[in-house]
Write a protein that holds these residues in place. Structure first.
Motif, PDB file in Angstrom:
ATOM      1  N   LEU A  64      24.529   8.106  22.355  1.00 61.59           N
ATOM      2  CA  LEU A  64      24.120   7.895  23.473  1.00 61.59           C
ATOM      3  C   LEU A  64      22.959   8.987  24.067  1.00 61.59           C
ATOM      4  CD1 LEU A  64      24.342   6.356  26.379  1.00 61.59           C
ATOM      5  CD2 LEU A  64      26.300   7.470  26.693  1.00 61.59           C
ATOM      6  N   ASP A  67      19.756   7.342  22.923  1.00 65.63           N
ATOM      7  CA  ASP A  67      19.353   6.333  23.650  1.00 65.63           C
ATOM      8  C   ASP A  67      18.726   7.041  24.981  1.00 65.63           C
ATOM      9  OD1 ASP A  67      20.129   4.814  21.773  1.00 65.63           O
ATOM     10  OD2 ASP A  67      21.993   3.973  22.694  1.00 65.63           O
ATOM     11  N   LYS A 129      19.871   0.767  32.368  1.00 68.14           N
ATOM     12  CA  LYS A 129      21.210   0.325  31.332  1.00 68.14           C
ATOM     13  C   LYS A 129      21.579   1.527  30.856  1.00 68.14           C
ATOM     14  CE  LYS A 129      20.356  -4.517  30.544  1.00 68.14           C
ATOM     15  NZ  LYS A 129      19.730  -5.205  29.908  1.00 68.14           N
ATOM     16  N   VAL A 130      20.696   2.448  30.269  1.00 66.89           N
ATOM     17  CA  VAL A 130      21.373   3.451  29.522  1.00 66.89           C
ATOM     18  C   VAL A 130      21.930   4.570  30.551  1.00 66.89           C
ATOM     19  CG1 VAL A 130      20.424   5.562  28.223  1.00 66.89           C
ATOM     20  CG2 VAL A 130      19.468   3.256  27.652  1.00 66.89           C
ATOM     21  N   GLU A 132      23.329   3.865  33.544  1.00 71.09           N
ATOM     22  CA  GLU A 132      24.495   3.255  33.553  1.00 71.09           C
ATOM     23  C   GLU A 132      25.788   3.568  32.897  1.00 71.09           C
ATOM     24  OE1 GLU A 132      23.661  -0.747  34.742  1.00 71.09           O
ATOM     25  OE2 GLU A 132      22.581   0.017  36.657  1.00 71.09           O
ATOM     26  N   ARG A 133      25.055   3.481  31.429  1.00 73.01           N
ATOM     27  CA  ARG A 133      26.283   3.920  30.348  1.00 73.01           C
ATOM     28  C   ARG A 133      26.703   5.444  30.449  1.00 73.01           C
ATOM     29  NH1 ARG A 133      22.955   2.637  25.124  1.00 73.01           N
ATOM     30  NH2 ARG A 133      24.687   3.855  24.078  1.00 73.01           N
ATOM     31  N   LYS A 136      29.067   5.929  33.560  1.00 78.37           N
ATOM     32  CA  LYS A 136      30.329   5.178  33.116  1.00 78.37           C
ATOM     33  C   LYS A 136      31.209   6.250  32.428  1.00 78.37           C
ATOM     34  CE  LYS A 136      32.388   1.271  31.288  1.00 78.37           C
ATOM     35  NZ  LYS A 136      32.236   0.470  30.028  1.00 78.37           N
ATOM     36  N   GLU A 137      30.556   7.055  31.568  1.00 74.63           N
ATOM     37  CA  GLU A 137      31.264   8.303  30.860  1.00 74.63           C
ATOM     38  C   GLU A 137      31.778   9.471  31.682  1.00 74.63           C
ATOM     39  OE1 GLU A 137      32.126   8.061  27.407  1.00 74.63           O
ATOM     40  OE2 GLU A 137      31.248   5.927  27.498  1.00 74.63           O
TER      41      GLU A 137
END
Ligand SMILES: O=C(O)CCC(=O)C(=O)O
Length: 296
Positions: A64, A67, A129-130, A132-133, A136-137
């Protein structure tokens, strides 16, 4: 004669005090394991006590982090100080490349060598999108931090989401708070944070109105690997340090606040006051620490 001696003595004392303050300000003490938390409840306790925590249990995995560094916005990240393209530079004949012009549109300068890409419209759909990932974490600590208050998640919103970097040769930021009201700020280092490349420095305990000045509090530098989740109460006085290395120090920053207490919650005079308060607390807490340790 006596008057001259008094003036010389006063000047010497003032010079000595300034030198001692300068030396104390230069000391960079690392944030120790008492602020590291394996779980979210432990992180909430650290946030209550010291105003800052590194949530080890939430650290992002290296894919991540990769990314994030691969986002389109990150590709245009400045790697060195950009030449100024202000009117006066143009008049002095400084030429600016197309690439730099583009970079200046994306990246806002906040202090010497510190660049921020902060508006959501600067991130394309894949970048979002990245991000948002990542969000989320980090969300478990955001959720638990606000739910600790009676209002729960009522009126909580993301007030900031940015990619930033401190390039080689960047200078210390002024001490500041992100908000006068209670909120949560999260920094995710995208390279290892060290004292040399300008890890974030925070004044522990300064989120409380009666800030304790003791040797276990005071200014501490975040030294943490890439992907760490460094969370602090927005009222904690902090600053990014200058980068003395040859590589940039990129990071993601997310801030969450309540609608009834939007950041920064103060005006220019308040910010100047916080800057001074930060310097004084930093020096005094280190001096107290030295006296307590019987040091020089
Ligand atoms: O870069 C850092 O370590 C802190 C960033 C910060 O406080 C800010 O950009 O306002």
């Amino acid at each position: 004669m006596h008057r001259h001696l008094a003036i010389v003595a006063t000047a010497a004392a003032a010079g000595g005090t300034l030198y001692a303050c300068h030396k104390l300000e230069g000391q960079l003490r690392p944030l120790d394991s008492s602020c590291a938390a394996k779980t979210v409840p432990a992180a909430i306790n650290c946030l209550k006590k010291s105003g800052v925590t590194v949530v080890e249990g939430l650290r992002l995995d290296s894919n991540l982090v990769m990314d994030t560094m691969g986002m389109k916005a990150a590709e245009s990240m400045p790697t060195k100080k950009l030449k100024s393209s202000s009117g006066s530079s143009r008049r002095r004949g400084v030429t600016i490349s197309k690439e730099q012009e583009q970079q200046e549109k994306m990246w806002r300068l906040s202090a010497i060598g510190r660049y921020h890409c902060r508006d959501e419209d600067k991130f394309d759909a894949n970048d979002m999108k990245v991000l948002e990932r990542v969000e989320k974490e980090i969300w478990p600590v955001v959720d638990e931090f606000f739910r600790a208050e009676e209002e729960g998640m009522e009126g909580v919103y993301r007030s900031e989401m940015q990619l930033m970097t401190a390039v080689p040769g960047s200078t210390h930021q002024a001490w500041h708070k992100d908000n006068r009201g209670r909120g949560l700020s999260i920094i995710v280092p995208l390279v290892d944070f060290t004292a040399e490349n300008g890890g974030t420095q925070l004044l522990l305990g300064s989120h409380e109105s009666s800030c304790p000045v003791g040797s276990d509090q005071g200014a501490k530098v975040v030294i943490a690997p890439a992907g760490s989740v460094v969370a602090y109460d927005s009222r904690t006085i902090h600053r990014g340090l200058g980068n003395d290395t040859k590589k940039g120090r990129p990071a993601l920053i997310f801030c969450y606040d309540r609608e009834r207490t939007p950041p920064p919650g103060t005006g220019t005079a308040g910010s100047i006051g916080t800057g001074l308060q930060g310097r004084v607390l930093d020096i005094v807490s280190k001096a107290v620490g030295q006296v307590a340790a019987g040091g020089d």
